[in-house]
Design a protein around this motif. Structure first.
Motif, PDB file in Angstrom:
ATOM      1  N   GLY A  85     -41.754  79.451 -29.267  1.00  0.00           N
ATOM      2  CA  GLY A  85     -42.259  79.521 -30.653  1.00  0.00           C
ATOM      3  C   GLY A  85     -41.704  78.834 -31.463  1.00  0.00           C
ATOM      4  N   ILE A  86     -40.205  79.054 -31.608  1.00  0.00           N
ATOM      5  CA  ILE A  86     -39.500  78.677 -32.615  1.00  0.00           C
ATOM      6  C   ILE A  86     -39.293  77.241 -32.301  1.00  0.00           C
ATOM      7  N   ALA A  87     -39.206  76.788 -31.141  1.00  0.00           N
ATOM      8  CA  ALA A  87     -38.938  75.195 -30.574  1.00  0.00           C
ATOM      9  C   ALA A  87     -40.355  74.571 -30.991  1.00  0.00           C
ATOM     10  N   LEU A  88     -41.559  74.856 -30.772  1.00  0.00           N
ATOM     11  CA  LEU A  88     -42.678  74.297 -31.064  1.00  0.00           C
ATOM     12  C   LEU A  88     -42.932  74.342 -32.672  1.00  0.00           C
ATOM     13  N   PHE A  89     -42.401  75.167 -33.343  1.00  0.00           N
ATOM     14  CA  PHE A  89     -42.499  75.330 -34.865  1.00  0.00           C
ATOM     15  C   PHE A  89     -41.558  73.998 -35.287  1.00  0.00           C
ATOM     16  N   LEU A  90     -40.343  74.108 -34.919  1.00  0.00           N
ATOM     17  CA  LEU A  90     -39.527  73.244 -35.361  1.00  0.00           C
ATOM     18  C   LEU A  90     -39.727  71.691 -35.171  1.00  0.00           C
ATOM     19  N   THR A  91     -40.295  71.372 -34.111  1.00  0.00           N
ATOM     20  CA  THR A  91     -40.579  70.155 -33.476  1.00  0.00           C
ATOM     21  C   THR A  91     -41.974  69.640 -33.814  1.00  0.00           C
ATOM     22  N   ARG A  92     -42.987  70.513 -34.084  1.00  0.00           N
ATOM     23  CA  ARG A  92     -44.537  70.221 -34.287  1.00  0.00           C
ATOM     24  C   ARG A  92     -45.172  70.740 -35.334  1.00  0.00           C
ATOM     25  N   TYR A  93     -44.674  71.407 -36.184  1.00  0.00           N
ATOM     26  CA  TYR A  93     -45.253  72.097 -37.232  1.00  0.00           C
ATOM     27  C   TYR A  93     -44.514  71.987 -38.512  1.00  0.00           C
ATOM     28  N   ALA A  94     -43.108  72.295 -38.429  1.00  0.00           N
ATOM     29  CA  ALA A  94     -42.285  72.363 -39.628  1.00  0.00           C
ATOM     30  C   ALA A  94     -41.945  71.039 -40.051  1.00  0.00           C
ATOM     31  N   PRO A  95     -42.068  70.675 -41.556  1.00  0.00           N
ATOM     32  CA  PRO A  95     -41.717  69.455 -42.242  1.00  0.00           C
ATOM     33  C   PRO A  95     -40.204  69.135 -41.941  1.00  0.00           C
ATOM     34  N   ARG A  96     -39.948  68.166 -41.980  1.00  0.00           N
ATOM     35  CA  ARG A  96     -38.488  67.562 -41.470  1.00  0.00           C
ATOM     36  C   ARG A  96     -37.526  68.291 -42.529  1.00  0.00           C
ATOM     37  N   ALA A  97     -37.932  68.327 -43.781  1.00  0.00           N
ATOM     38  CA  ALA A  97     -36.914  68.950 -44.544  1.00  0.00           C
ATOM     39  C   ALA A  97     -36.609  70.235 -44.563  1.00  0.00           C
ATOM     40  N   LEU A  98     -37.514  71.077 -43.805  1.00  0.00           N
ATOM     41  CA  LEU A  98     -37.458  72.543 -43.534  1.00  0.00           C
ATOM     42  C   LEU A  98     -36.749  72.688 -42.121  1.00  0.00           C
ATOM     43  N   ARG A 180     -36.195  72.988 -27.945  1.00  0.00           N
ATOM     44  CA  ARG A 180     -36.518  72.152 -28.805  1.00  0.00           C
ATOM     45  C   ARG A 180     -35.974  70.490 -28.749  1.00  0.00           C
ATOM     46  N   GLU A 181     -35.173  70.286 -27.731  1.00  0.00           N
ATOM     47  CA  GLU A 181     -34.569  68.793 -27.418  1.00  0.00           C
ATOM     48  C   GLU A 181     -35.799  68.409 -26.291  1.00  0.00           C
ATOM     49  N   VAL A 182     -35.984  69.322 -25.516  1.00  0.00           N
ATOM     50  CA  VAL A 182     -36.950  68.755 -24.458  1.00  0.00           C
ATOM     51  C   VAL A 182     -38.380  68.464 -25.275  1.00  0.00           C
ATOM     52  N   PHE A 183     -38.933  69.254 -25.915  1.00  0.00           N
ATOM     53  CA  PHE A 183     -40.076  69.103 -26.690  1.00  0.00           C
ATOM     54  C   PHE A 183     -39.927  67.746 -27.684  1.00  0.00           C
ATOM     55  N   ALA A 184     -39.098  67.781 -28.273  1.00  0.00           N
ATOM     56  CA  ALA A 184     -38.790  66.607 -29.135  1.00  0.00           C
ATOM     57  C   ALA A 184     -39.032  65.059 -28.307  1.00  0.00           C
ATOM     58  N   ARG A 185     -38.638  65.231 -27.055  1.00  0.00           N
ATOM     59  CA  ARG A 185     -38.628  63.861 -26.223  1.00  0.00           C
ATOM     60  C   ARG A 185     -40.147  63.783 -25.590  1.00  0.00           C
ATOM     61  N   THR A 186     -41.092  64.580 -26.211  1.00  0.00           N
ATOM     62  CA  THR A 186     -42.471  64.043 -25.613  1.00  0.00           C
ATOM     63  C   THR A 186     -42.767  62.631 -25.807  1.00  0.00           C
ATOM     64  N   PRO A 187     -43.236  61.830 -25.105  1.00  0.00           N
ATOM     65  CA  PRO A 187     -43.678  60.536 -25.229  1.00  0.00           C
ATOM     66  C   PRO A 187     -44.440  60.421 -26.531  1.00  0.00           C
ATOM     67  N   SER A 188     -44.089  59.482 -27.294  1.00  0.00           N
ATOM     68  CA  SER A 188     -44.945  59.510 -28.470  1.00  0.00           C
ATOM     69  C   SER A 188     -46.332  58.900 -28.182  1.00  0.00           C
ATOM     70  N   ALA A 189     -46.387  58.093 -27.249  1.00  0.00           N
ATOM     71  CA  ALA A 189     -47.574  57.317 -26.678  1.00  0.00           C
ATOM     72  C   ALA A 189     -48.586  58.574 -26.280  1.00  0.00           C
ATOM     73  N   GLN A 190     -48.126  59.464 -25.450  1.00  0.00           N
ATOM     74  CA  GLN A 190     -49.026  60.545 -25.172  1.00  0.00           C
ATOM     75  C   GLN A 190     -49.589  61.336 -26.249  1.00  0.00           C
ATOM     76  N   ILE A 191     -48.940  61.660 -27.323  1.00  0.00           N
ATOM     77  CA  ILE A 191     -49.144  62.298 -28.533  1.00  0.00           C
ATOM     78  C   ILE A 191     -50.230  61.548 -29.352  1.00  0.00           C
ATOM     79  N   GLU A 192     -49.924  60.573 -29.428  1.00  0.00           N
ATOM     80  CA  GLU A 192     -50.713  59.479 -30.363  1.00  0.00           C
ATOM     81  C   GLU A 192     -51.920  59.197 -29.674  1.00  0.00           C
ATOM     82  N   GLY A 193     -52.210  59.243 -28.280  1.00  0.00           N
ATOM     83  CA  GLY A 193     -53.434  59.035 -27.384  1.00  0.00           C
ATOM     84  C   GLY A 193     -54.111  60.361 -27.760  1.00  0.00           C
ATOM     85  N   ALA A 194     -53.309  61.461 -27.615  1.00  0.00           N
ATOM     86  CA  ALA A 194     -54.178  62.562 -27.617  1.00  0.00           C
ATOM     87  C   ALA A 194     -54.909  62.744 -29.005  1.00  0.00           C
TER      88      ALA A 194
END
Length: 308
Positions: A85-98, A180-194
């Motif tokens: 949950g912390i890794a998902l929050f840091l990579t997909r929900y939290a603003p970069r400043a936080l 956190r490092e693994v989640f952050a490496r999810t290909p941007s193309a897959q995320i943008e496509g979804a």
């Protein structure tokens, strides 16, 4: 010439690490064998540990294995969902400043000395969790794992239950960092496509981020498990209040492999006695080595999948 020199140094460094691990294993094996040969009980399945008489050694690791594995599994059950949950929050929900300062704060948990965690668990967390421990024992005691332990005072906090929660806090930085490092490496193309197909943020996580990072999360959890299995000082402080045989409940006290070796330092005046403790250390070495090897293999599989 520079490439050759660098290549040689890098190869030598890698070979040195492998040789060092092999040397440690060989040392443990050589020192353990003489004591194992004169052991008067079954090393793997006996619950007895008596090394006071060097001429009649009786030492088994069954109870040590239970306390070690039980406290580590309790920690893993608690730490895995929190870390994910912390890794998902840091990579997909939290603003970069936080996200950045929050990530630093989580990483700082790894810098706290284990003796401080032990004191905190024994003096603060244990008494705080006492009502919950008593409730679990009284209402779920019919389940063996929640049954009566070997500690006379229920809810004292000097048990596997408290130790597992302390271990969970200690391994959260390890699991979170890798995940956190693994989640952050999810290909941007897959995320943008979804997102282009109208997926919500949760659907993006469920269909792209989680499938991509699942193996890395499991690998990080195995690394955390390896860290928990070898913890010494914190568990020595929390669990050493009881010397009675455990009842295979999470409300047992006792000793892990590592804490047993630490508590037996006063007996390190005889090679045969030392060999008994080194035998326990050899089992712990093999166990942690196997867990970390599995974790690395899972991480490598995840990296290969990401590149393909």
């Amino acid at each position: 010439m520079g490439d050759k020199v660098f290549s040689s140094l890098a190869t030598a460094s890698g070979a040195f690490v492998v040789a060092l691990i092999a040397a440690i294993g060989i040392f443990l094996l050589i020192r353990a064998v003489p004591s194992l040969q004169v052991n008067e009980v079954n090393f793997l399945f006996s619950r007895e540990w008596n090394t006071r008489d060097a001429e009649h050694l009786r030492f088994g690791i069954l109870d040590l294995a239970w306390i070690t594995v039980a406290s580590s599994l309790v920690a893993l059950v608690i730490a895995m969902p929190l870390s994910g949950g912390i890794a998902l929050f840091l990579t997909r929900y939290a603003p970069r400043a936080l996200a950045r300062p929050f990530a630093y704060l989580v990483d700082l948990l790894a810098a706290v000395p284990s003796v401080v965690y032990g004191l905190w668990g024994f003096m603060v967390l244990g008494p705080f969790l006492s009502p919950l421990a008593i409730w679990l024992n009284e209402n779920l005691g019919w389940i063996p794992i929640f049954g009566d332990g070997n500690i006379n005072q229920k809810g004292s906090g000097a048990d596997v239950f408290t130790a597992g929660i302390v271990l969970a806090v200690m391994i959260i930085p390890t699991i979170t960092g890798v995940t956190r490092e693994v989640f952050a490496r999810t290909p941007s193309a897959q995320i943008e496509g979804a997102l282009a197909l109208g997926a919500t943020r949760w659907e993006v996580i469920r269909t792209t981020v989680w499938p991509f990072g699942r193996n890395g999360f499991i690998g990080g959890s195995m690394l955390g498990l390896g860290r928990a299995l070898g913890e010494t000082m914190a568990l020595t402080i929390i669990l050493s209040a009881s010397s009675a045989p455990p009842g295979y409940s999470i409300f047992d006290g006792g000793a892990t492999f590592a804490s047993k070796i630490a508590l037996g330092a006063a007996e390190f005046n005889n090679n045969m006695k030392v060999g008994a403790y080194i035998s326990a250390g050899l089992v712990l070495f093999i166990l942690t080595f196997a867990v970390n090897a599995i974790a690395r293999w899972i991480e490598s599989s995840a990296s290969a999948k990401g590149k393909s």
